[in-house]
Design a protein around this motif. Sequence first.
Motif, mmCIF file in Angstrom:
data_model
loop_
_atom_site.group_PDB
_atom_site.id
_atom_site.type_symbol
_atom_site.label_atom_id
_atom_site.label_comp_id
_atom_site.label_asym_id
_atom_site.label_seq_id
_atom_site.Cartn_x
_atom_site.Cartn_y
_atom_site.Cartn_z
ATOM 1 N N SER A 101 51.549 7.959 33.073
ATOM 2 C CA SER A 101 51.504 7.859 34.535
ATOM 3 C C SER A 101 51.203 6.451 35.026
ATOM 4 C CB SER A 101 50.463 8.834 35.097
ATOM 5 O OG SER A 101 49.178 8.529 34.581
ATOM 6 N N LEU A 224 54.319 13.041 44.883
ATOM 7 C CA LEU A 224 53.116 13.860 44.978
ATOM 8 C C LEU A 224 53.434 15.309 45.325
ATOM 9 C CD1 LEU A 224 50.673 11.433 46.860
ATOM 10 C CD2 LEU A 224 50.534 12.164 44.476
ATOM 11 N N ARG A 227 56.063 16.845 42.668
ATOM 12 C CA ARG A 227 55.593 16.747 41.283
ATOM 13 C C ARG A 227 56.765 16.614 40.304
ATOM 14 N NH1 ARG A 227 50.308 17.439 40.762
ATOM 15 N NH2 ARG A 227 49.146 18.426 42.465
ATOM 16 N N SER A 228 57.800 15.939 40.782
ATOM 17 C CA SER A 228 59.011 15.750 39.977
ATOM 18 C C SER A 228 59.335 14.264 39.897
ATOM 19 C CB SER A 228 60.177 16.521 40.585
ATOM 20 O OG SER A 228 61.401 16.114 40.015
#
Length: 337
Positions: A101, A224, A227-228
């Motif tokens: 991330s 956000l 979530r992809s």
Amino acid sequence: MSVKNEKELGPVSEAISRLSRVGDADGLGQFNFSRFFGGINKPHTEEEVEKSLIVGTSSTTPSINEVDLEYPQPWLFFRLIIGSIILFYGFVFAYEQFENSNLIPGVIITGSFAVPISTLFLFFELNIRRNIHLWQVLRLVLFGGLLSLLIALLVFENTDFLEDSMGASVAGLVEEPAKLGALLLLMKGKRKYPYILNGLLLGASVGCGFAAFESAGYALNVGLYSRSFDSLVENIQMRGLLSPFAHIVWSGVAGAALWRVKKAGDFYLGLLQKKEFYMPFGIIVACHAIWNSTFSLPFMGKYIICGVVSWIIALSLVNLGIKQIASEKKGEFIFRR
């Protein structure tokens, strides 16, 4: 071109001709599409890159007699596009391989700034006076982008009634004046950059910052809420594809049109009443409003039409800017006393 000659043109050519004369402009001049982008295919050395970038200082700004009046052939912007796209997809590849991330900010930053910054360098190359250095451009990208966003958000907070009646189209009425206001505030008292082509570049710089920061915000929200990672990348790709036809050129037109009527003088509200300003500015506000509207056309036609219209207005101002410098080179006094 006379009205009679315009009627002899096809409908598309006639529309281009009329648009290129909005606000008493003088057409597109020597603009030729294939020649304009002809510099892309030519070989360029690292020394040429350095000479293109190191301008605007006391020792690197040419005298008026040294300015080349030949219609510019920008090429550096294309190298930046290629390089920034490679950088963006490099971050995408790295994330897909390691799913770390910590790489996502790199994806968002490089993707959101890649095409806007590259497009801005196109305007940098169009400034044939070569009197604006990169620090001034960068200052307006960063601080102009932030200030214009703050002004726009402040206006949005206090004009709910406009959004209720106009929907997303209200952005044209709010964001274009906000970017122009930020440009005026940041350039207040700076008389070193009085030319139409200067206004074009300075306005585009603010628009670049606004576009890049806004795109980064949209990308973050998409990432956000969905979530992809794929959705985040798709959002960045679409906004990057459209960015040369939106905020940057819109703000460039606004800056050039205002600089045209300011003529190196101080700003006062009466300048906004001059048709040389309000006609091109009104068109880009309308383009922005239509861009954000629910109206749609097949094959992204709405965005293509708005983008082409905006660029025709911008190129008509480039022509005026070149003529302005040519007049000064002849010894004519082109600014206010």
